[in-house]
Design an enzyme around this catalytic site. Structure first.
Site, PDB file in Angstrom:
ATOM      1  N   ARG A  81      25.306  49.652  36.487  1.00 34.18           N
ATOM      2  CA  ARG A  81      24.331  50.733  36.627  1.00 34.18           C
ATOM      3  C   ARG A  81      24.540  51.841  35.592  1.00 34.18           C
ATOM      4  O   ARG A  81      24.203  52.987  35.826  1.00 34.18           O
ATOM      5  CB  ARG A  81      24.375  51.346  38.032  1.00 34.18           C
ATOM      6  CG  ARG A  81      23.888  50.405  39.118  1.00 34.18           C
ATOM      7  CD  ARG A  81      23.913  51.089  40.472  1.00 34.18           C
ATOM      8  NE  ARG A  81      23.524  50.165  41.535  1.00 34.18           N
ATOM      9  CZ  ARG A  81      23.858  50.307  42.802  1.00 34.18           C
ATOM     10  NH1 ARG A  81      24.581  51.348  43.172  1.00 34.18           N
ATOM     11  NH2 ARG A  81      23.474  49.432  43.702  1.00 34.18           N
ATOM     12  N   ARG A 133      19.837  55.868  36.341  1.00 36.25           N
ATOM     13  CA  ARG A 133      19.636  57.056  37.137  1.00 36.25           C
ATOM     14  C   ARG A 133      20.566  58.220  36.868  1.00 36.25           C
ATOM     15  O   ARG A 133      20.211  59.371  37.145  1.00 36.25           O
ATOM     16  CB  ARG A 133      19.733  56.668  38.609  1.00 36.25           C
ATOM     17  CG  ARG A 133      21.041  55.991  38.988  1.00 36.25           C
ATOM     18  CD  ARG A 133      20.968  55.425  40.377  1.00 36.25           C
ATOM     19  NE  ARG A 133      22.267  54.906  40.807  1.00 36.25           N
ATOM     20  CZ  ARG A 133      22.513  54.494  42.025  1.00 36.25           C
ATOM     21  NH1 ARG A 133      21.554  54.535  42.933  1.00 36.25           N
ATOM     22  NH2 ARG A 133      23.695  54.032  42.345  1.00 36.25           N
ATOM     23  N   ARG A 160      11.386  58.224  33.112  1.00 34.30           N
ATOM     24  CA  ARG A 160      10.886  57.712  34.378  1.00 34.30           C
ATOM     25  C   ARG A 160      10.123  58.763  35.169  1.00 34.30           C
ATOM     26  O   ARG A 160       9.966  58.655  36.388  1.00 34.30           O
ATOM     27  CB  ARG A 160      12.055  57.217  35.236  1.00 34.30           C
ATOM     28  CG  ARG A 160      12.662  55.891  34.808  1.00 34.30           C
ATOM     29  CD  ARG A 160      11.739  54.706  35.041  1.00 34.30           C
ATOM     30  NE  ARG A 160      10.947  54.835  36.254  1.00 34.30           N
ATOM     31  CZ  ARG A 160      11.407  54.630  37.475  1.00 34.30           C
ATOM     32  NH1 ARG A 160      12.665  54.270  37.665  1.00 34.30           N
ATOM     33  NH2 ARG A 160      10.607  54.768  38.514  1.00 34.30           N
ATOM     34  N   ASP A 172      16.021  44.721  37.685  1.00 36.26           N
ATOM     35  CA  ASP A 172      16.381  44.783  39.090  1.00 36.26           C
ATOM     36  C   ASP A 172      16.448  43.359  39.624  1.00 36.26           C
ATOM     37  O   ASP A 172      15.728  42.469  39.131  1.00 36.26           O
ATOM     38  CB  ASP A 172      15.357  45.594  39.893  1.00 36.26           C
ATOM     39  CG  ASP A 172      15.853  45.910  41.296  1.00 36.26           C
ATOM     40  OD1 ASP A 172      16.455  46.986  41.482  1.00 36.26           O
ATOM     41  OD2 ASP A 172      15.654  45.079  42.204  1.00 36.26           O
ATOM     42  N   TYR A 205      17.797  40.767  51.764  1.00 35.75           N
ATOM     43  CA  TYR A 205      16.649  41.670  51.647  1.00 35.75           C
ATOM     44  C   TYR A 205      15.376  41.029  52.206  1.00 35.75           C
ATOM     45  O   TYR A 205      14.594  41.679  52.911  1.00 35.75           O
ATOM     46  CB  TYR A 205      16.424  42.046  50.186  1.00 35.75           C
ATOM     47  CG  TYR A 205      17.366  43.099  49.650  1.00 35.75           C
ATOM     48  CD1 TYR A 205      17.448  44.347  50.238  1.00 35.75           C
ATOM     49  CD2 TYR A 205      18.152  42.848  48.530  1.00 35.75           C
ATOM     50  CE1 TYR A 205      18.298  45.318  49.743  1.00 35.75           C
ATOM     51  CE2 TYR A 205      19.010  43.812  48.028  1.00 35.75           C
ATOM     52  CZ  TYR A 205      19.089  45.044  48.629  1.00 35.75           C
ATOM     53  OH  TYR A 205      19.930  46.006  48.142  1.00 35.75           O
TER      54      TYR A 205
END
Length: 415
Positions: free
Chosen positions: A76, A80, A89, A125, A212
Site C-alpha cells: 500500500r 492513500r 483522487r 485492487d 468478500y
C-alpha cells in the site's frame, strides 16, 4: 475503458515540479492499440531483459541473492498516505482510478519518486478482476469492497462460476496499458538512478476474494466463508477454483504486460484453522499461481511472493506451493518464521506499521532488529508487516527507506 481508441476521453497526468501533478482532460489523450496495447511481451521485450530488472536488488533478493543493500518496498505504498495521491483522487471512484491507465500509472510511480523505494507495486485492487468479468462491486470509501449480490448458496455459486474467466483478458486492456505505461516510467526513473526498478504485480488469493463475495463486503470474522467451507464443501470448491482462475489470469496479465515480480495477497487466511486452510484453501491458492508459472514457457520467469495476515501458524503451508518468497506479518519475528517455514526461501517483512508513529530512535532500532532477524533467510526484502496506514507521515517512510539502505549486515553473517 481508457485506451480503447483515440476518441475515448481520458485524463492526461503531467508532473510539474517535485511531487506536484496536474491533470488535463483531452479527448485524444489515449494511445491507440498499436502504440501501447500488446497481447504479450516477448521475453526479449519484457523489462526483465529490456530494462534489466532481472539484475535489480528486489528481483535478485527474491531469487535468493543477498545484495549489499537490502531492497525495500511497502505494501500500500501507492495511494492513500500521499498528499499527491489525494490530489489526483479528488474526483471519481477507486475503480475509475484503477482502470484509468494515466492515473493508475502515475499513482504507482508517486512513492517511487518520493521515497526512493526499490520497486513499484501496481496500483489496483484485488476486486478489479471480478469487476472486469461483470460482477457488480464497488469500493466504498472507508469500508472497502461491497458486492451488490452476495453468493452463499450452491445455486448462487453455480450461476457465478458460469462466467468465463477469460473475460479478464478480453476486458483488461486498461490494466495492460497501465502496466506498460508504468514500466516505461520506471525505466526512465531507473536510468536516472543508475539502477533498474521493477514493477510488482499483485492479486488477491481465492480465500480472501471468496470471503468478500460470501459476506457481500468486509467482515470482522469471515464467519460466512468459514461456515460455507464446512456446510457445502462442493460449492466452496467450485467457488474457489473459479476465483483461482479469475485472479490468476489477472496476475498473469500484469506479468505479460511487464511486471517483474508477482505477489499473491491473502488478507484473511489467518482467520482459518490450519487444517481447514490446508484442505479447503491452499489448493486454490496454488492454482491461482499456475497462470503465471505457465508464462515460463514464453520465457517469462518472474519470482513469486505469497503473503497473508495473521498466518504465523500456516507459514509452512503457504511456502509449500512453489513460491520464491514468503511475506511475514508483524506478529512473528523473521528468524522464527524461517524456523517454522523450514525451506530455503527469501523472507519479506516485517516492521509493525504502528512503529511508523513511534519516535525516530525507536523506529530505527526496530527496523535494524527486523533486518538482523532477516539474516536467518537466504535473502531479505524489507517491508512492513502489513500495509501503510492511511495517516502515515510520508517523511517517515522516506526516512525508513534511508535507514534500510544504510544498514549493512555484519561480515560474519554473510552467507
Amino acid at each position: 475503458m481508457g485506451g480503447e481508441a483515440d476518441e475515448h476521453a481520458g485524463p492526461v497526468v503531467s508532473r510539474t515540479k517535485g511531487n506536484e501533478v496536474s491533470i488535463t482532460i483531452n479527448a485524444h489523450s489515449s494511445p491507440s492499440h498499436g502504440s501501447i496495447i500488446i497481447a504479450s511481451a516477448t521475453a526479449a521485450a519484457h523489462p526483465l531483459t529490456a530494462h534489466g530488472t532481472s539484475t535489480s536488488r528486489l528481483v535478485g533478493a527474491l531469487r535468493g541473492d543477498r545484495p549489499e543493500i537490502t531492497p525495500v518496498w511497502f505494501m500500500r505504498q501507492a495511494g492513500r498516505s500521499l498528499p499527491e495521491y489525494r490530489a489526483l483522487r479528488a474526483t471519481g471512484t477507486m475503480l475509475d482510478a484503477c482502470l484509468s491507465p494515466e492515473l493508475a500509472s502515475e499513482i504507482t510511480m508517486q512513492p517511487v519518486r518520493r521515497h526512493g523505494v526499490d520497486a513499484a507495486v501496481f496500483f489496483s485492487d484485488i476486486i478489479v478482476p471480478l469487476h472486469l468479468v461483470g460482477v457488480e462491486v464497488e469500493i466504498a470509501a472507508g469500508r472497502g469492497p461491497v458486492f451488490r449480490n452476495r453468493v452463499r448458496t450452491a445455486a448462487e455459486i453455480a450461476a457465478l462460476v458460469r462466467i468465463d474467466p477469460a473475460l479478464v483478458e478480453e476486458r483488461g486492456e486498461a490494466v495492460v496499458e497501465a502496466v506498460q505505461r508504468t514500466v516505461a516510467m520506471l525505466a526512465e526513473e531507473g536510468e536516472q538512478r543508475g539502477e533498474p526498478l521493477p514493477l510488482i504485480g499483485f492479486a488477491g488469493a481465492p480465500f480472501t476474494l471468496a470471503a468478500y463475495l460470501v459476506e457481500g463486503g468486509p467482515s470482522k470474522d469471515h464467519l460466512g466463508a468459514r461456515s460455507l467451507v464446512h456446510s457445502d464443501p462442493a460449492a466452496w470448491a467450485d467457488l474457489t477454483a473459479w476465483l483461482a482462475e479469475v485472479t490468476g489470469r489477472f496476475l498473469a496479465l500484469q506479468v505479460r504486460a511487464g511486471a517483474s515480480a508477482a505477489q499473491l495477497f491473502d488478507s484473511w487466511a489467518g482467520a482459518l484453522a490450519p487444517a481447514d486452510y490446508r484442505r479447503a484453501v491452499l489448493p486454490a491458492s496454488a492454482a491461482a499461481l499456475e497462470p503465471v508459472r505457465a508464462l515460463r514457457g514464453e520465457g517469462l520467469d518472474v519470482p513469486l511472493i505469497h503473503f497473508g495476515v495473521g498466518t504465523g501458524e500456516i507459514l509452512a503451508d503457504m511456502a509449500s506451493i512453489g513460491v520464491d518468497a514468503i511475506g511475514v506479518d508483524y506478529r512473528v519475528d523473521l528468524d522464527d518464521a524461517m524456523t517454522r517455514i523450514g525451506r530455503d526461501l527469501t523472507v519479506q517483512g516485517n516492521l509493525d506499521p504502528a512503529l511508523l508513529f513511534a519516535p525516530e530512535d525507536v523506529r530505527r532500532r526496530a527496523a535494524h532488529a527486523a533486518l538482523a532477524s532477516g539474516l536467518a533467510a537466504r535473502a531479505h526484502v524489507f517491508n512492513l508487516g502489513h500495509g501503510v496506514p492511511m495517516n502515515t507521515d510520508p517523511t517517515v517512510l522516506t526516512d525508513l527507506v534511508r535507514t534500510v539502505h544504510d544498514w549493512r549486515a555484519p561480515a560474519e553473517s554473510a552467507r
